[in-house]
Scaffold this motif. Structure first.
Motif, PDB file in Angstrom:
ATOM      1  N   VAL A 260      28.221  39.251  41.522  1.00 15.80           N
ATOM      2  CA  VAL A 260      29.427  39.931  41.050  1.00 15.80           C
ATOM      3  C   VAL A 260      29.090  41.373  40.699  1.00 15.80           C
ATOM      4  O   VAL A 260      28.291  41.644  39.793  1.00 15.80           O
ATOM      5  CB  VAL A 260      30.030  39.221  39.822  1.00 15.80           C
ATOM      6  N   PHE A 261      29.688  42.299  41.442  1.00 14.14           N
ATOM      7  CA  PHE A 261      29.564  43.721  41.153  1.00 14.14           C
ATOM      8  C   PHE A 261      30.959  44.325  41.219  1.00 14.14           C
ATOM      9  O   PHE A 261      31.603  44.317  42.267  1.00 14.14           O
ATOM     10  CB  PHE A 261      28.649  44.425  42.157  1.00 14.14           C
ATOM     11  N   VAL A 262      31.431  44.830  40.084  1.00 17.38           N
ATOM     12  CA  VAL A 262      32.767  45.417  40.009  1.00 17.38           C
ATOM     13  C   VAL A 262      32.658  46.932  40.049  1.00 17.38           C
ATOM     14  O   VAL A 262      32.071  47.553  39.148  1.00 17.38           O
ATOM     15  CB  VAL A 262      33.496  44.964  38.719  1.00 17.38           C
ATOM     16  N   ASP A 263      33.199  47.529  41.098  1.00 19.86           N
ATOM     17  CA  ASP A 263      33.225  48.977  41.212  1.00 19.86           C
ATOM     18  C   ASP A 263      34.358  49.517  40.353  1.00 19.86           C
ATOM     19  O   ASP A 263      35.383  48.844  40.145  1.00 19.86           O
ATOM     20  CB  ASP A 263      33.431  49.388  42.670  1.00 19.86           C
ATOM     21  N   THR A 264      34.178  50.719  39.831  1.00 22.45           N
ATOM     22  CA  THR A 264      35.181  51.324  38.959  1.00 22.45           C
ATOM     23  C   THR A 264      35.274  52.815  39.244  1.00 22.45           C
ATOM     24  O   THR A 264      34.368  53.405  39.841  1.00 22.45           O
ATOM     25  CB  THR A 264      34.829  51.135  37.471  1.00 22.45           C
ATOM     26  N   SER A 265      36.348  53.416  38.805  1.00 18.42           N
ATOM     27  CA  SER A 265      36.503  54.860  38.904  1.00 18.42           C
ATOM     28  C   SER A 265      35.894  55.526  37.674  1.00 18.42           C
ATOM     29  O   SER A 265      36.094  55.070  36.544  1.00 18.42           O
ATOM     30  CB  SER A 265      37.993  55.230  38.998  1.00 18.42           C
ATOM     31  N   ARG A 266      35.168  56.612  37.902  1.00 22.66           N
ATOM     32  CA  ARG A 266      34.594  57.355  36.774  1.00 22.66           C
ATOM     33  C   ARG A 266      35.672  57.948  35.878  1.00 22.66           C
ATOM     34  O   ARG A 266      35.402  58.336  34.746  1.00 22.66           O
ATOM     35  CB  ARG A 266      33.688  58.474  37.293  1.00 22.66           C
TER      36      ARG A 266
END
Length: 284
Positions: free
Chosen positions: A227-233
């Motif tokens: 599980v790797f959740v990408d996010t906006s800076r």
């Protein structure tokens, strides 16, 4: 239907170890970790290096990772290097103001440019969505209405690609429809939208989240077993992204696709979770 309250509910577990990256806006990450730990969305550790965050995920030192404010290129490169991937595919959870959550892909500017990539996204994304207890209703977006064919070579290709993706999806038994360019209609009946390409998907994300103030909980990488959740800076709070990462860990029976499993393991939380106190530590 997926709603934030369900995700926050199933995210509660004192046992799950979450890692989050920090590059810029350190205070946003730190405050989010404090709140997430106090809310018992696992135990979150801060990493200031993308390679160390991904290495900890690969080695099992953490159960799930959130990109946080790390540089996108560095984080995605670290994921691909550590797990032997030649590309990553992300599906974002979006919630318009006053509306229900839907899933959006592709959201990386380099994703979803071919029929093959779109088919892979909808296949992998559908598996993730089912693990969350939702039946995918897929809408394929294109660069125009069917009646717009002939106005532009690019529009024609976009429409033809969308029709081919729908044909393949239907052959695989998916609930899928070409919604043309009518995203405003698609969101009324579909819960998984496939944009024409990664640039348009990223623009949809930015318009909804950064311009209009809609919620984006994050974009899990769907072609990765971990599980790797990408996010906006640009996010101000990462509490919902940490909760999403914890919820996606889920019960083993759900992760294997067994029917009837709960998408979040312990829906009422596990007694003895972290009450706050020493809320986080830093790695790197």
């Amino acid at each position: 239907m997926v709603n934030p309250q369900l995700i926050f509910k199933v995210a509660k577990s004192a046992e799950r170890k979450i890692g989050i990256g920090v590059g810029s806006n350190e205070e946003h990450v730190e405050s989010s970790v404090t709140i997430a730990n106090a809310s018992k969305y696992g135990r979150t550790t801060v990493f200031d290096d993308a390679e160390e965050l991904v290495s900890a995920l690969r080695k099992g030192e953490i159960d799930a990772a959130v990109r946080g404010t790390l540089d996108s290129k560095e984080a995605m490169s670290a994921v691909k290097e550590a797990f032997g991937l030649d590309h990553v595919l992300r599906v974002a959870l979006m919630q318009p103001r006053g509306g229900a959550i839907f899933f959006l892909a592709p959201v990386g500017v380099d994703e979803g440019w071919t029929v093959e990539q779109k088919v892979e996204i909808l296949q992998m994304g559908s598996k993730m969505i089912r693990r969350m207890g939702v039946v995918p209703a897929i809408g394929i977006l294109s660069g125009g209405r069917i009646s717009d064919k002939g106005r532009s070579v690019m529009v024609d290709r976009s429409i033809d690609d969308a029709e081919e993706v729908v044909r393949i999806g239907k052959a695989q038994g998916l609930d899928i429809e070409h919604c043309e360019i009518l995203i405003e209609e698609a969101v009324k009946t579909k819960n998984f939208l496939i944009a024409p390409d990664g640039i348009s998907g990223n623009l949809i994300f930015r318009t909804m989240h950064l311009v209009d103030g809609g919620r984006s909980m994050g974009a899990p990488i769907v072609n990765l077993e971990k599980v790797f959740v990408d996010t906006s800076r640009a996010k101000v709070s990462f509490v919902d992204s940490i909760a999403l990462a914890s919820a996606l860990l889920g019960d083993p029976s759900v992760r294997r696709g067994h029917p009837g499993g709960h998408p979040g393991g312990h829906p009422e939380g596990v007694p003895g979770g972290h009450p706050g106190g020493n809320p986080h530590s830093r790695k790197g």
